[in-house]
Write an enzyme that holds these catalytic residues in place. Structure first.
Site, short mmCIF file in Angstrom:
data_model
loop_
_atom_site.label_atom_id
_atom_site.label_comp_id
_atom_site.label_asym_id
_atom_site.label_seq_id
_atom_site.Cartn_x
_atom_site.Cartn_y
_atom_site.Cartn_z
N ASN A 1 -35.11 -37.49 -33.71
CA ASN A 1 -34.11 -37.43 -34.77
C ASN A 1 -33.07 -36.33 -34.53
OD1 ASN A 1 -33.03 -38.36 -37.18
ND2 ASN A 1 -34.26 -36.97 -38.43
N ILE A 2 -33.55 -35.11 -34.25
CA ILE A 2 -32.63 -33.99 -34.05
C ILE A 2 -31.92 -34.12 -32.71
CG2 ILE A 2 -32.51 -31.48 -33.79
CD1 ILE A 2 -34.90 -31.33 -35.74
N LYS B 1 -43.64 -18.66 -37.01
CA LYS B 1 -42.26 -18.20 -37.22
C LYS B 1 -42.21 -16.68 -37.44
CE LYS B 1 -40.52 -22.57 -39.13
NZ LYS B 1 -40.06 -23.29 -40.36
#
Length: 832
Positions: A475-476, A681
């Protein structure tokens, strides 16, 4: 109305409806002799016409294969026969004519149906009879008529074949419309030629026109010089105001040097008109010296673009010539000419030089030193011209080598580098061309292949041509590719960037000559081949680009394990993939050290916060001398949405399943609820801030009860209601305090107590900066020596294909900006 006429009308309608490549502007397609040399070549040309032409287009053809060479040989043979007056030569001429007729007959019989074969063989027989008459009777008078036969036969054959298999067509002898003043200057009578061409073209039929030949105002056959069919094509394009001319040849473009003798020559994908014209003038093997003249009219608003492409591989992107911006103006190329003469005379000094230049159009001239460089064929005419002025002249055999590029003669750095590269050749002079698009060195000896390669290397080695490989076609990845064409057109830093690779987990499309960015996704679907990592590393090792960037948009840990090999090859990486940046401390440090030692750049702004500039902010603070003491925030768009939306009005499990249905969560929502993504993250940001720690150093609260952690996805979803009691209780307790619940990441560094890091569900007052976000937003808070009392906050969408693709493009621009200033190591004897 006849059945043939009905078929023609049907075909026209079909072409208009189905030909996806049809354009309103007329297109001219020119096929060179090598592109029409054999039945197989002609069939390829036929397919190119089928795919790229509509009925109002024009096809211009050269003679098939070496036909023109054979006609020249016949003429020379007749001259020798006359001189020697031998029967043997006469027999040799008859045999040569028979062989030529046999070659043409073979093309006809192999390609056409029986009826057309019979008709064309009859016409060929009459032509051969006429040829024999010319060669044995009045050869001087019909020299150009002899040479014109090759193009006439070629156009006639292709037109007949088109009529059989593709579309209605008619062949046109360009002598029936194209009028020039003489063979020396080839000035076209534009008004008369255009009017006569309009009369010859037939509505609803594709025109196939002979190249190379024309007539003068007296009606005498003329030629436009060897390789003049390209010139014919651009003349015809100017007569009909064509939007584009494509020269279909045996090479796939114009190169920075003759690729036959310079193995490192690089294809020049786009060339400004003036530079291409100068290349043709100075001996580029693809461009006829006059080809571009009809297309360059500074007073006209109409501009025709010229393409050079290979008929042997029509899908490969060739070279485009026209009006371009700065991207195309950075290219440099090297060309040469041997067998020239340096003519020295006082008539080449001052104002007198202007007359000489206008008369002979020399390769170059210096009106201060009184010399000019001409071809050997110009020697007699120049001598006669000066004799009429009673002026002496001396001639000296020379050669030239030139570096060609946009306004290079005005660039001192280019001239200096060119002069240094020629030190061993001891050039006689260095001269800038009148148009400033070349610097020409006059050599006392013929230009050798060794010298050409040396100069080419020195002049092009610092050009930053950057290859781009995109890994991840999801998708990206698709959105990143959708944005790429516009980025290439508007961002100056990307001027030398070429998309050369597309990768999924199993398939790859690699093209060293570039992948059309406008068709990247469809080309990948059509042409991608299976590959393995070994093959990929092999290609990365051998890629022809000065720099290579890999954009990793995969979620694959296996692909991230290739980073070390990529860095060792000097490949630069832009990663949205979190695996490498959150890997073990030893592996991470090794990656950083390997990248540093091989001058590889590694950017990963989208590993955290999608397109938000959190990595940039941390880098900037550190590079500016600040020291970071705390990093905290809400790093998950999914958990942001869940806890901003969860207010107790519905059960948490119902909200979770709703988020899954909307695509807000991962296919298995436990990936989000586990906190592992937030944990990774936080590790990435802490490392970016200069701290050394591992994933295990960060406490992570898993929001999934242990009883649900080992289930299959479907089993977990079926039992999701077991989450409800915990979250209802947590929310109720927070509400009693006038607070809310949020999943927060926190990293703190205290010089006395050390590092603490955790990700967990926290109860926050409603006034907290993390309490009131737009669902799906991320928020990052940085405390530092400079931001102690009032922390720096960055907030915005932390997920989504648009913002993530935009963040990747931000990294791409930044890395290309850094590469633009990258310099090769200066090696000075005694220092390095």
């Amino acid at each position: 109305m006849s059945s043939n006429e009905i078929a023609d009308i049907d075909f026209i309608a079909e072409v208009a409806a189905e030909n996806k490549l049809a354009k309103h502007a007329i297109q001219v397609h020119k096929f060179g002799g090598s592109s029409l040399a054999t039945p197989k070549c002609i069939k390829r040309a036929l397919e190119i016409i089928r795919e790229n032409c509509q009925l109002n287009d024009i096809v211009v053809v050269s003679a098939n294969g070496k036909t023109t060479d054979r006609l020249f040989a016949l003429y020379s043979l007749v001259e020798r026969t006359i001189a020697e007056d031998t029967i043997q030569k006469s027999d040799e001429l008859t045999q040569a004519i028979d062989e030529l007729a046999k070659e043409q007959a073979q093309l006809i019989t192999e390609l056409l149906n029986a009826n057309n074969t019979k008709q064309l063989l009859l016409r060929l027989h009459k032509d051969i009879e006429q040829l024999t008459t010319w060669l044995t009777a009045d050869i001087v008078q019909h020299h150009n008529d002899v040479l014109a036969l090759g193009e006439v036969w070629s156009a006639r054959l292709l037109s007949a074949l088109l009529n059989e298999q593709v579309c209605p067509s008619n062949s046109i002898d360009s002598r029936d419309f194209l009028v020039i003043d003489n063979e020396q200057s080839c000035v076209v009578d534009t008004a008369l030629s255009a009017a006569q061409l309009r009369q010859r073209r037939q509505f609803g039929k594709l025109a196939v026109i002979t190249g190379y030949i024309s007539k003068d105002s007296r009606g005498k056959s003329c030629t436009l010089g060897r390789n003049g069919s390209d010139y014919s094509a651009t003349i015809i394009a100017s007569l009909v105001a064509a939007g584009n001319v494509t020269l279909w040849t045996d090479v796939d473009g114009i190169y920075s040097a003759d690729p036959r003798v310079v193995p490192s020559a690089r294809k020049l994908h786009r060339l400004p008109n003036g530079v291409a014209k100068e290349l043709g003038r100075l001996g580029n093997p693809v461009l006829h010296a006059k080809t571009l003249l009809p297309l360059i009219n500074p007073l006209s608003e109409h501009h025709t673009h010229l393409h050079v492409a290979s008929s042997f591989d029509a899908q490969v992107i060739g070279t485009e010539i026209g009006k371009f911006g700065q991207i195309a103006k950075q290219e440099l190329s090297v060309t040469y000419l041997n067998d020239l003469l340096l003519a020295q005379s006082v008539s080449f000094i001052g104002e007198a030089a202007t007359r000489a230049k206008a008369e002979f159009s020399p390769i170059c001239i210096d009106d201060q030193k009184g010399f000019m460089v001409i071809t050997q064929g110009q020697q007699k005419a120049l001598s006669d011209w000066l004799a009429s002025h009673d002026v002496e002249i001396t001639f000296k055999p020379v050669a030239i080598i030139a570096t060609v590029g946009h306004r290079v003669a005005e660039r001192g750095d280019i001239r200096a580098r060119f002069k240094r590269s020629l030190k061993a050749a001891k050039p006689l002079n260095l001269v800038g061309s009148d148009n400033n698009h070349s610097v020409i060195a006059i050599l006392p000896e013929p230009c050798s292949i060794e010298l050409l390669n040396t100069v080419h290397h020195e002049m092009t080695k610092d050009a930053r041509h950057i290859g781009l490989v995109v890994a991840g076609m999801g998708n990206i990845g698709e959105r990143f590719l959708e944005l790429l064409p516009a980025q290439l057109n508007k961002v100056y830093a990307l001027e030398n960037l070429h998309l050369v690779g597309l990768l999924s987990s199993k398939k790859a499309l690699i093209n060293n000559d570039g992948i059309d960015v406008n068709q990247a996704t469809s080309l990948f679907a059509q042409e991608a081949q299976s590959y393995d990592h070994e093959q990929l590393i092999s290609w990365l090792t051998q890629n022809p680009y000065d720099e290579l960037i890999v954009v990793d948009i995969t979620p694959s840990e296996d692909f991230s394990l290739l980073y070390e090999q990529m860095f060792a090859l000097g490949v630069h990486v832009i990663g949205a993939n979190k695996w490498a940046a959150s890997s073990s401390t030893a592996h991470y440090n090794n990656l950083v050290n390997t990248a540093d030692s091989h001058n590889s750049l590694w950017l990963g702004n989208t590993t955290v916060g999608a397109g938000l500039p959190i990595n940039y902010a941390i880098d900037d603070l550190r590079q500016s001398g600040d020291s970071i003491s705390e990093l905290s925030g809400i790093f998950s768009g999914t958990l942001s949405w869940l806890f901003e939306t969860y207010d107790g009005s519905s059960k948490f499990s119902e909200l979770l399943l709703n988020a899954l249905a909307q695509g807000i969560t991962e296919p298995d929502p436990r990936e989000d609820l586990s906190g592992r993504d937030v944990q990774r993250k936080l590790l990435i940001l802490a490392r970016k801030a200069g701290f050394e720690l591992a994933l295990d150093d960060i406490d992570c609260q898993n929001l999934v009860p242990e009883a649900l952690q080992a289930l299959s996805t479907s089993e977990f979803l079926a039992r999701a209601n077991e989450l409800d009691e915990y979250f209802a209780t947590a929310l109720s307790e927070a509400n009693r305090k006038g607070a809310c619940i949020r999943y927060v990441a926190r990293f703190q560094h205290n010089p006395e107590t050390g590092i603490s890091a955790k990700v967990s569900l926290e109860v926050l007052p409603q006034s907290d900066a993390f309490a009131n976000l737009t669902p799906c937003d991320n928020i990052f808070q940085i405390s530092s020596h400079w931001y102690q009392d009032n922390p720096l906050i960055i907030r915005g969408p932390g997920a989504g294909r648009d913002v993530t693709a935009g963040g990747l493009h931000s990294d791409l621009v930044k890395i290309c900006q850094q590469l633009a200033h990258k310099q090769s190591q200066v090696k000075i004897k005694g220092i390095n």
